[in-house]
Design a protein around this motif. Structure first.
Motif, mmCIF file in Angstrom:
data_model
loop_
_atom_site.group_PDB
_atom_site.id
_atom_site.type_symbol
_atom_site.label_atom_id
_atom_site.label_comp_id
_atom_site.label_asym_id
_atom_site.label_seq_id
_atom_site.Cartn_x
_atom_site.Cartn_y
_atom_site.Cartn_z
ATOM 1 N N MET A 166 1.012 -1.346 0.132
ATOM 2 C CA MET A 166 0.031 0.048 -0.067
ATOM 3 C C MET A 166 0.724 1.229 -0.015
ATOM 4 O O MET A 166 1.716 1.176 0.773
ATOM 5 C CB MET A 166 -0.756 0.116 1.196
ATOM 6 N N THR A 167 0.612 1.921 -0.821
ATOM 7 C CA THR A 167 1.477 3.345 -1.101
ATOM 8 C C THR A 167 1.169 4.271 0.121
ATOM 9 O O THR A 167 0.097 4.309 0.631
ATOM 10 C CB THR A 167 1.265 3.955 -2.232
ATOM 11 N N ASP A 168 2.077 5.133 0.393
ATOM 12 C CA ASP A 168 1.935 6.148 1.507
ATOM 13 C C ASP A 168 1.545 7.434 0.719
ATOM 14 O O ASP A 168 2.455 8.047 0.085
ATOM 15 C CB ASP A 168 3.161 6.203 2.252
ATOM 16 N N PRO A 169 0.319 7.860 1.112
ATOM 17 C CA PRO A 169 0.118 9.285 0.222
ATOM 18 C C PRO A 169 1.098 10.549 0.739
ATOM 19 O O PRO A 169 1.204 11.615 -0.014
ATOM 20 C CB PRO A 169 -1.339 9.427 0.708
ATOM 21 N N ILE A 170 1.441 10.417 1.872
ATOM 22 C CA ILE A 170 2.384 11.549 2.494
ATOM 23 C C ILE A 170 3.760 11.474 1.885
ATOM 24 O O ILE A 170 4.179 12.478 1.301
ATOM 25 C CB ILE A 170 2.375 11.665 3.941
ATOM 26 N N ALA A 171 4.123 10.060 1.640
ATOM 27 C CA ALA A 171 5.490 10.059 0.952
ATOM 28 C C ALA A 171 5.331 10.378 -0.432
ATOM 29 O O ALA A 171 6.340 11.148 -1.037
ATOM 30 C CB ALA A 171 5.820 8.635 1.299
ATOM 31 N N GLU A 172 4.437 9.833 -1.004
ATOM 32 C CA GLU A 172 4.054 10.292 -2.545
ATOM 33 C C GLU A 172 3.753 11.781 -2.852
ATOM 34 O O GLU A 172 4.759 12.233 -3.668
ATOM 35 C CB GLU A 172 2.803 9.800 -2.916
ATOM 36 N N ALA A 173 3.258 12.553 -1.902
ATOM 37 C CA ALA A 173 3.179 13.952 -1.991
ATOM 38 C C ALA A 173 4.660 14.490 -1.583
ATOM 39 O O ALA A 173 4.831 15.466 -2.460
ATOM 40 C CB ALA A 173 2.176 14.532 -0.813
ATOM 41 N N PHE A 174 5.392 14.273 -0.887
ATOM 42 C CA PHE A 174 6.660 14.499 -0.842
ATOM 43 C C PHE A 174 7.521 14.584 -1.974
ATOM 44 O O PHE A 174 8.399 15.241 -2.408
ATOM 45 C CB PHE A 174 7.271 14.017 0.739
ATOM 46 N N GLU A 175 7.497 13.210 -2.159
ATOM 47 C CA GLU A 175 8.370 12.920 -3.565
ATOM 48 C C GLU A 175 8.164 13.724 -4.706
ATOM 49 O O GLU A 175 9.052 13.979 -5.422
ATOM 50 C CB GLU A 175 8.114 11.325 -3.838
ATOM 51 N N ALA A 176 6.919 14.280 -5.091
ATOM 52 C CA ALA A 176 6.549 15.001 -5.997
ATOM 53 C C ALA A 176 7.217 16.268 -5.737
ATOM 54 O O ALA A 176 7.014 17.060 -6.709
ATOM 55 C CB ALA A 176 4.851 15.193 -5.939
ATOM 56 N N GLN A 177 7.629 16.551 -4.486
ATOM 57 C CA GLN A 177 8.062 17.993 -4.143
ATOM 58 C C GLN A 177 9.380 18.010 -4.155
ATOM 59 O O GLN A 177 10.352 18.905 -4.221
ATOM 60 C CB GLN A 177 7.509 18.770 -2.876
ATOM 61 N N ARG A 178 10.052 16.797 -4.322
ATOM 62 C CA ARG A 178 11.501 16.503 -3.768
ATOM 63 C C ARG A 178 12.480 17.506 -4.631
ATOM 64 O O ARG A 178 13.449 18.280 -4.015
ATOM 65 C CB ARG A 178 11.797 15.215 -3.675
ATOM 66 N N GLU A 179 12.357 17.364 -5.824
ATOM 67 C CA GLU A 179 13.176 17.906 -6.894
ATOM 68 C C GLU A 179 13.084 19.506 -6.613
ATOM 69 O O GLU A 179 14.197 20.239 -6.799
ATOM 70 C CB GLU A 179 12.967 17.595 -8.321
ATOM 71 N N ARG A 180 12.067 20.015 -6.393
ATOM 72 C CA ARG A 180 11.914 21.568 -6.209
ATOM 73 C C ARG A 180 12.424 21.886 -4.997
ATOM 74 O O ARG A 180 13.324 22.851 -4.831
ATOM 75 C CB ARG A 180 10.488 21.970 -6.192
#
Length: 277
Positions: free
Chosen positions: A1-15
């Protein structure tokens, strides 16, 4: 099961990494800051309405802490005279120069922590001043003033011919190393002025022929480290113990060297070596 918080953070990581890197000028420090931001997010129990804004604030505050800590502990280049910025330092320095421009790299290094953060966040990443003010613990107007002050310094440091000037310096150093009199004359202005600040006093040599034929350039400087000194190209040389033993500063106009200052006097070098807090 994916972690929505981790996914949201990864989407922001590069920025977030880009923000931290341009504020700090170090990939390692930027990675540490971003990782710390993730740890703080993972411990956050309350819902966050604007995750991007929240993470930018956290990264900004952590980066500010790193900048302030740097000013309270010795750095390897603190031995350089005031106003001297290395151009060939760690790989991070070179990469940052490529990404933001050499003139901007030079002035970023000289900005205070608040100025640097305000300028990078607003001018490079369009973060609103009210958010920057919250990161700095200052008012919106104060954040605007910090960014404006930094912007003036950036504009004052812009030198479109910097690379061409460094090429002239390199040609001079190569000719000096090879003892190539004709090549030296090609890069020296006919009325060039050389000022040598030595332990025995200050000596001045005028004219390209005399400078090329009789002036002594410290041998170590020929293979020294390229720097900018107050925006002008220069070369710094180190002794075996890591202290600065020679500093060359060039003034260039029309593709030729019009002034050259060679400082080998330890007293003058040490008197200029302390960076302002």
């Amino acid at each position: 099961m994916t972690d929505p918080i981790a996914e949201a953070f990864e989407a922001q990581r590069e920025r977030l990494r880009a923000v931290a890197y341009r504020v700090l000028g170090s990939h390692a420090d930027a990675e540490d800051v971003v990782q710390d931001a993730w740890l703080r997010l993972s411990r956050q129990e309350r819902a966050i309405d604007n995750l991007g804004g929240w993470l930018t604030t956290v990264v900004g505050r952590l980066s500010l802490d790193v900048l302030r800590a740097r000013r309270t502990r010795p750095q390897p280049d603190d031995r350089l005279p005031d106003g001297v910025v290395p151009l060939d330092g760690p790989e991070d320095d070179v990469a940052l120069a490529d990404s933001v421009g050499l003139a901007l790299l030079v002035v970023l290094d000289a900005l205070g922590p608040g100025e640097r953060l305000a300028f990078v966040l607003h001018d490079l990443f369009a973060v609103p001043f009210d958010e920057i003010g919250r990161i700095l613990g200052k008012s919106t107007d104060a954040a605007k003033m910090l960014a404006s002050r930094a912007r003036r310094k950036v504009r004052a440091a812009e030198r479109p011919h910097a690379r061409a000037e460094r090429d002239v310096v390199q040609a001079f150093l190569t000719a000096a190393r090879d003892g190539d009199f004709a090549a030296l004359l090609q890069v020296l202005d006919p009325d060039v002025r050389l000022t040598a600040e030595t332990p025995d006093g200050v000596f001045v040599v005028l004219g390209a022929t005399k400078v090329a034929g009789g002036a002594k350039v410290p041998a170590a400087a020929v293979g020294g480290r390229p720097v900018l000194v107050g925006g002008r190209p220069g070369v710094v040389s180190y002794g075996a113990d890591g202290t600065v033993v020679a500093l060359l500063v060039f003034t260039i106009a029309g593709g030729r060297i019009t002034e050259l200052t060679v400082t080998t006097d330890p007293a003058k070098l040490s008197a200029r070596a302390a960076r302002p807090e």
